[in-house]
Motif scaffolding. Structure first.
Motif, PDB file in Angstrom:
ATOM      1  N   GLN A 166       0.824  -1.205   0.000  1.00  0.00           N
ATOM      2  CA  GLN A 166       0.000   0.000   0.000  1.00  0.00           C
ATOM      3  C   GLN A 166       0.862   1.261   0.000  1.00  0.00           C
ATOM      4  O   GLN A 166       0.534   2.254  -0.661  1.00  0.00           O
ATOM      5  CB  GLN A 166      -0.927   0.001   1.218  1.00  0.00           C
ATOM      6  N   LEU A 167       1.980   1.219   0.731  1.00  0.00           N
ATOM      7  CA  LEU A 167       2.888   2.365   0.734  1.00  0.00           C
ATOM      8  C   LEU A 167       3.487   2.597  -0.650  1.00  0.00           C
ATOM      9  O   LEU A 167       3.638   3.740  -1.099  1.00  0.00           O
ATOM     10  CB  LEU A 167       4.012   2.148   1.754  1.00  0.00           C
ATOM     11  N   THR A 176      -0.141   8.104  -8.803  1.00  0.00           N
ATOM     12  CA  THR A 176      -0.923   6.964  -9.278  1.00  0.00           C
ATOM     13  C   THR A 176      -1.227   7.047 -10.771  1.00  0.00           C
ATOM     14  O   THR A 176      -1.259   6.029 -11.457  1.00  0.00           O
ATOM     15  CB  THR A 176      -2.242   6.860  -8.488  1.00  0.00           C
ATOM     16  N   ASP A 177      -1.430   8.278 -11.279  1.00  0.00           N
ATOM     17  CA  ASP A 177      -1.759   8.398 -12.706  1.00  0.00           C
ATOM     18  C   ASP A 177      -0.552   8.187 -13.611  1.00  0.00           C
ATOM     19  O   ASP A 177      -0.696   8.167 -14.840  1.00  0.00           O
ATOM     20  CB  ASP A 177      -2.410   9.746 -12.988  1.00  0.00           C
ATOM     21  N   LEU A 186      -5.118  -1.202  -9.290  1.00  0.00           N
ATOM     22  CA  LEU A 186      -4.950  -1.856  -7.991  1.00  0.00           C
ATOM     23  C   LEU A 186      -4.865  -0.831  -6.864  1.00  0.00           C
ATOM     24  O   LEU A 186      -5.414  -1.041  -5.778  1.00  0.00           O
ATOM     25  CB  LEU A 186      -3.697  -2.728  -8.008  1.00  0.00           C
ATOM     26  N   SER A 187      -4.186   0.283  -7.120  1.00  0.00           N
ATOM     27  CA  SER A 187      -4.027   1.294  -6.080  1.00  0.00           C
ATOM     28  C   SER A 187      -5.363   1.861  -5.614  1.00  0.00           C
ATOM     29  O   SER A 187      -5.527   2.217  -4.445  1.00  0.00           O
ATOM     30  CB  SER A 187      -3.129   2.434  -6.579  1.00  0.00           C
ATOM     31  N   TYR A 188      -6.339   1.930  -6.522  1.00  0.00           N
ATOM     32  CA  TYR A 188      -7.640   2.472  -6.156  1.00  0.00           C
ATOM     33  C   TYR A 188      -8.439   1.514  -5.269  1.00  0.00           C
ATOM     34  O   TYR A 188      -9.474   1.903  -4.713  1.00  0.00           O
ATOM     35  CB  TYR A 188      -8.446   2.797  -7.413  1.00  0.00           C
ATOM     36  N   ALA A 189      -7.963   0.283  -5.133  1.00  0.00           N
ATOM     37  CA  ALA A 189      -8.626  -0.679  -4.250  1.00  0.00           C
ATOM     38  C   ALA A 189      -7.995  -0.697  -2.861  1.00  0.00           C
ATOM     39  O   ALA A 189      -8.448  -1.441  -1.986  1.00  0.00           O
ATOM     40  CB  ALA A 189      -8.569  -2.077  -4.861  1.00  0.00           C
TER      41      ALA A 189
END
Length: 239
Positions: A166-167, A176-177, A186-189
């Protein structure tokens, strides 16, 4: 309330836990300031987001280990024989760790803003509230994760297995973009993505918009969901 009071008394009697709760995040944020002492503005840019991430990590570790002890020593099993609802019982643990998380985040924030001179574009009070929310989220996730460990060593292993990804994907190192599309999805989850985004928006941009409201809503939702899922892992036994 009785469960919360007992947990807090247990934590108070453990100097190592107190040190991990209160001293480690303070030392980390102080080291961060010292690390960038010759680079003006860097600490102001990354200090506030990490101000909320350090308590999250510490509370996750402490809560998962403490809850595992409750399970392995039979304390939780004995409590489950009482006429308490699962959510009520886990709510007692959550309340205790939420209070500890509040104290922890408040101390770290006081050090950063009052002694280290952290300067943010938005409201420092909102940063403090977000740091507290992140610490509470870390504690509830720790309560849930403890159900899947059998030893304290296994509980500690959840740190690199659950927290470190997560870090890496929250946007701290790479926006993220700008990630590969699968990693971005995956990061949005992951809840820490929204925690970091909220802190960055307040600290760097001073933004108070719908995106910030969404971030906070996701964090609150993940906190509640963690408590519900944690309650689902409890097994009621009759005496």
């Amino acid at each position: 309330m009785a469960t919360s009071a007992r947990v807090l008394l247990q934590v108070r009697r453990d100097p190592r836990t107190i040190a991990l709760l209160l001293l480690v995040p303070i030392v980390l944020i102080a080291l961060l300031d010292w690390l960038f002492v010759d680079q003006p503005g860097v600490f102001d840019r990354i200090g506030a987001p990490l101000l909320g991430l350090f308590p999250f990590i510490a509370m996750f570790v402490v809560t998962s280990i403490t809850m595992l002890r409750e399970r392995t020593t039979g304390t939780l099993e004995r409590l489950m024989t009482l006429p308490l609802t699962k959510l009520g019982l886990l709510g007692g643990y959550s309340g205790a760790f939420a209070l500890a998380a509040t104290v922890q985040a408040a101390l770290v924030s006081a050090l950063a803003f009052l002694l280290l001179g952290l300067d943010v574009a938005g409201s420092p009070w909102l940063i403090v509230l977000l740091a507290i929310l992140n610490a509470v989220l870390g504690s509830t996730l720790g309560l849930f994760a403890s159900a899947f460990a059998r030893t304290e060593f296994q509980a500690v292993q959840f740190m690199p297995a659950f927290v470190m990804p997560q870090l890496l994907l929250c946007g701290l190192f790479v926006p993220t973009d700008q990630m590969a599309r699968p990693l971005e999805i995956l990061s949005y989850a992951l809840p820490l993505t929204y925690a970091y985004d909220a802190l960055e928006r307040v600290a760097v941009e001073g933004a108070y918009d719908a995106r910030l409201a969404l971030d906070v809503a996701v964090l609150v939702g993940c906190t509640v969901l963690s408590v519900v899922l944690g309650a689902a892992t409890l097994r009621r036994r009759t005496p």
